[in-house]
Design a protein around this motif. Sequence first.
Motif, PDB file in Angstrom:
ATOM      1  N   LEU A  70       0.822  -1.222   0.000  1.00  0.00           N
ATOM      2  CA  LEU A  70       0.000   0.000   0.000  1.00  0.00           C
ATOM      3  C   LEU A  70       0.846   1.259   0.000  1.00  0.00           C
ATOM      4  O   LEU A  70       0.408   2.313  -0.490  1.00  0.00           O
ATOM      5  N   GLY A  71       2.051   1.163   0.550  1.00  0.00           N
ATOM      6  CA  GLY A  71       2.908   2.347   0.582  1.00  0.00           C
ATOM      7  C   GLY A  71       3.419   2.743  -0.783  1.00  0.00           C
ATOM      8  O   GLY A  71       3.532   3.935  -1.102  1.00  0.00           O
ATOM      9  N   LEU A  72       3.727   1.752  -1.634  1.00  0.00           N
ATOM     10  CA  LEU A  72       4.216   2.083  -2.969  1.00  0.00           C
ATOM     11  C   LEU A  72       3.181   2.836  -3.800  1.00  0.00           C
ATOM     12  O   LEU A  72       3.498   3.873  -4.398  1.00  0.00           O
ATOM     13  N   PRO A  73       1.921   2.358  -3.899  1.00  0.00           N
ATOM     14  CA  PRO A  73       0.935   3.162  -4.646  1.00  0.00           C
ATOM     15  C   PRO A  73       0.697   4.527  -4.025  1.00  0.00           C
ATOM     16  O   PRO A  73       0.481   5.514  -4.751  1.00  0.00           O
ATOM     17  N   ALA A  74       0.739   4.596  -2.699  1.00  0.00           N
ATOM     18  CA  ALA A  74       0.528   5.899  -2.058  1.00  0.00           C
ATOM     19  C   ALA A  74       1.659   6.866  -2.393  1.00  0.00           C
ATOM     20  O   ALA A  74       1.423   8.045  -2.705  1.00  0.00           O
ATOM     21  N   LEU A  75       2.916   6.379  -2.332  1.00  0.00           N
ATOM     22  CA  LEU A  75       4.043   7.232  -2.703  1.00  0.00           C
ATOM     23  C   LEU A  75       3.983   7.621  -4.172  1.00  0.00           C
ATOM     24  O   LEU A  75       4.221   8.784  -4.534  1.00  0.00           O
ATOM     25  N   GLY A  76       3.677   6.647  -5.019  1.00  0.00           N
ATOM     26  CA  GLY A  76       3.565   6.964  -6.439  1.00  0.00           C
ATOM     27  C   GLY A  76       2.444   7.934  -6.732  1.00  0.00           C
ATOM     28  O   GLY A  76       2.580   8.811  -7.581  1.00  0.00           O
ATOM     29  N   LEU A  77       1.327   7.804  -6.018  1.00  0.00           N
ATOM     30  CA  LEU A  77       0.207   8.720  -6.228  1.00  0.00           C
ATOM     31  C   LEU A  77       0.572  10.136  -5.822  1.00  0.00           C
ATOM     32  O   LEU A  77       0.244  11.102  -6.530  1.00  0.00           O
ATOM     33  N   LEU A  78       1.281  10.274  -4.704  1.00  0.00           N
ATOM     34  CA  LEU A  78       1.681  11.605  -4.256  1.00  0.00           C
ATOM     35  C   LEU A  78       2.627  12.250  -5.259  1.00  0.00           C
ATOM     36  O   LEU A  78       2.450  13.417  -5.648  1.00  0.00           O
ATOM     37  N   CYS A  79       3.640  11.495  -5.712  1.00  0.00           N
ATOM     38  CA  CYS A  79       4.589  12.054  -6.676  1.00  0.00           C
ATOM     39  C   CYS A  79       3.915  12.349  -8.021  1.00  0.00           C
ATOM     40  O   CYS A  79       4.222  13.357  -8.671  1.00  0.00           O
ATOM     41  N   THR A  80       3.003  11.508  -8.431  1.00  0.00           N
ATOM     42  CA  THR A  80       2.318  11.725  -9.709  1.00  0.00           C
ATOM     43  C   THR A  80       1.455  12.976  -9.664  1.00  0.00           C
ATOM     44  O   THR A  80       1.427  13.769 -10.624  1.00  0.00           O
ATOM     45  N   LEU A  81       0.735  13.182  -8.579  1.00  0.00           N
ATOM     46  CA  LEU A  81      -0.116  14.371  -8.476  1.00  0.00           C
ATOM     47  C   LEU A  81       0.718  15.637  -8.427  1.00  0.00           C
ATOM     48  O   LEU A  81       0.374  16.648  -9.061  1.00  0.00           O
ATOM     49  N   LEU A  82       1.846  15.612  -7.687  1.00  0.00           N
ATOM     50  CA  LEU A  82       2.717  16.788  -7.656  1.00  0.00           C
ATOM     51  C   LEU A  82       3.328  17.041  -9.037  1.00  0.00           C
ATOM     52  O   LEU A  82       3.412  18.190  -9.490  1.00  0.00           O
ATOM     53  N   GLY A  83       3.736  15.962  -9.720  1.00  0.00           N
ATOM     54  CA  GLY A  83       4.285  16.122 -11.062  1.00  0.00           C
ATOM     55  C   GLY A  83       3.260  16.614 -12.057  1.00  0.00           C
ATOM     56  O   GLY A  83       3.580  17.405 -12.962  1.00  0.00           O
ATOM     57  N   THR A  84       2.010  16.169 -11.925  1.00  0.00           N
ATOM     58  CA  THR A  84       0.962  16.639 -12.827  1.00  0.00           C
ATOM     59  C   THR A  84       0.715  18.126 -12.650  1.00  0.00           C
ATOM     60  O   THR A  84       0.566  18.873 -13.633  1.00  0.00           O
ATOM     61  N   ALA A  85       0.684  18.587 -11.384  1.00  0.00           N
ATOM     62  CA  ALA A  85       0.469  20.009 -11.139  1.00  0.00           C
ATOM     63  C   ALA A  85       1.612  20.848 -11.713  1.00  0.00           C
ATOM     64  O   ALA A  85       1.386  21.891 -12.344  1.00  0.00           O
ATOM     65  N   ALA A  86       2.860  20.381 -11.521  1.00  0.00           N
ATOM     66  CA  ALA A  86       4.005  21.141 -12.023  1.00  0.00           C
ATOM     67  C   ALA A  86       4.038  21.136 -13.549  1.00  0.00           C
ATOM     68  O   ALA A  86       4.284  22.170 -14.185  1.00  0.00           O
ATOM     69  N   LEU A  87       3.778  19.979 -14.170  1.00  0.00           N
ATOM     70  CA  LEU A  87       3.822  19.899 -15.633  1.00  0.00           C
ATOM     71  C   LEU A  87       2.685  20.683 -16.274  1.00  0.00           C
ATOM     72  O   LEU A  87       2.871  21.326 -17.318  1.00  0.00           O
ATOM     73  N   ALA A  88       1.488  20.643 -15.671  1.00  0.00           N
ATOM     74  CA  ALA A  88       0.361  21.393 -16.234  1.00  0.00           C
ATOM     75  C   ALA A  88       0.628  22.888 -16.193  1.00  0.00           C
ATOM     76  O   ALA A  88       0.298  23.619 -17.137  1.00  0.00           O
ATOM     77  N   ASP A 168       4.366   7.173 -12.389  1.00  0.00           N
ATOM     78  CA  ASP A 168       5.476   6.805 -11.525  1.00  0.00           C
ATOM     79  C   ASP A 168       6.303   5.705 -12.191  1.00  0.00           C
ATOM     80  O   ASP A 168       5.848   5.041 -13.133  1.00  0.00           O
ATOM     81  N   VAL A 169       7.497   5.497 -11.686  1.00  0.00           N
ATOM     82  CA  VAL A 169       8.413   4.557 -12.312  1.00  0.00           C
ATOM     83  C   VAL A 169       7.965   3.113 -12.117  1.00  0.00           C
ATOM     84  O   VAL A 169       8.426   2.220 -12.842  1.00  0.00           O
ATOM     85  N   PHE A 170       7.068   2.855 -11.147  1.00  0.00           N
ATOM     86  CA  PHE A 170       6.591   1.495 -10.926  1.00  0.00           C
ATOM     87  C   PHE A 170       5.405   1.138 -11.818  1.00  0.00           C
ATOM     88  O   PHE A 170       5.004  -0.026 -11.873  1.00  0.00           O
ATOM     89  N   GLY A 171       4.821   2.114 -12.490  1.00  0.00           N
ATOM     90  CA  GLY A 171       3.667   1.857 -13.335  1.00  0.00           C
ATOM     91  C   GLY A 171       2.383   1.651 -12.564  1.00  0.00           C
ATOM     92  O   GLY A 171       1.422   1.071 -13.098  1.00  0.00           O
ATOM     93  N   LEU A 172       2.316   2.132 -11.323  1.00  0.00           N
ATOM     94  CA  LEU A 172       1.128   1.934 -10.494  1.00  0.00           C
ATOM     95  C   LEU A 172       0.147   3.100 -10.607  1.00  0.00           C
ATOM     96  O   LEU A 172      -1.061   2.908 -10.419  1.00  0.00           O
TER      97      LEU A 172
END
Length: 467
Positions: A70-88, A168-172
């Motif tokens: 559960l920690g891996l998807p949570a970490l990936g979700l946090l990084c993905t959302l921050l990256g989406t905001a920065a890229l947008a 994320d790099v894990f594809g989750l």
Amino acid sequence: MDLLRLAPAPLLRRARPLAQRAARLARRLAGWFPLTPLGLLVGAGASAALFVYGQGRQDLVLWVVGAVGLGLPALGLLCTLLGTAALARRAGRARSADHLTAPCGAPTDTGFELAFPAWLPFVETDWRWDDPTVQTRLVPAGPARAERVTPRRRGVRPAIRRRFQVRDVFGLTGVTFHRTEPRDAHFTPSTGALDRVHLVEGLAAGEDLGHPDGRPAGDLIDMRRYAAGDPIRHVLWKVYARTRALVVRTPERAVSPARRVVAYLVTGPDDEPAAGAARALVQSGELGTDWVLAADGRPEHARTPEQALDLITRSSETPTDAGAAGLVPFLEAAQRSGALHAVVFVPPRPGPWLDRVVEAAAAASHKAMTLQVVVGTDGVEARDRRPWPLRLAVRRAPALRPYAPGPPSPVEQVERVLDALGTTRARVQVVDRVTGRFHDPAAVVSEAAAITAHAAYADPALEEDVA
């Protein structure tokens, strides 16, 4: 029972646009859903391991596995959302030049660059044009990445719509969103190697005759494909024995440069080589000073090279079933205005346009206008004559040819086009945009392997060398 069949036609016409809008909205919302199918599977399994087996049965091993799962998807979700905001935010601020003009089949830098924040880990970014006819490649440009596109279809785009993806790099986890840049993009047809060849012989009936009522014909030294009604005594049987193609002798015509030449571009499946040949004809200056060019789907006519290029580029908007719809009226109007020679550029694949071109060629054969039909190709792919067990067991590796604007045309499709055009008295030629060579239709039908390079798309390394 199918309820759609019971619905009245007006209701179906109104429901179809609503269904298309709903489908587009569903795809857009699905892109914003942050979990991938793999992420959902890992999250469900980790939740079961943590709450069902870990806590319920006091299994510390499964508890640790579930917590990490559960920690891996949570970490990936946090990084993905921050990256989406920065890229947008950066994608909304990024701007390139006001206008983009690129030839089809060649990689072109658009000037659009985007840098992703380096402080955010475990995140990968990518973007593409939301256009299936444009291939996008990202190349390093210092700390940023630059956009390089290769259009495969000519046309005019009033705006550029890009599809951005952050994962994320894990594809989750992953998020997809779109941004539209208000920028015109003109994709012009490529001429390939046709800028070094002569495309048309602008010839008309000559004037050096012994009597005004005499025929502008001489000895039987010219040749063309057999058409219905030709005398059998003029058939070249030796050529038929070698190529299995019926060719007849025709009288040599007394010729002089035509005072006016007209050209027409027929749109259809894989018409990019024909469009490139039409552009090369205009740029070569072989049409003289008084010429007219028309294309399917465009009511206006071109009389200058700039107008012709814009007309050829915008002809890609013509529906597939409307090919050659205006050819007969155009030839009739051209003959009334005094045109003596017409060049028609057609695609290498049959379509609804083929019957209309045959009809127009048959009508022109009874008039004073001479008609030349040019079939544009990017090479002809030879038929694989090996037995089918050998074709299934051993796949033939196609040899790379020099960089080509498009894929080759199957010889079966080209044969159907040439057989239909061979029933007319028009002069038919096949032009290869890759090599810049003209081929006789009989040679194309009988020896397709001789004019093909067993074509495949050129690899990216060759594209970079050409660029």
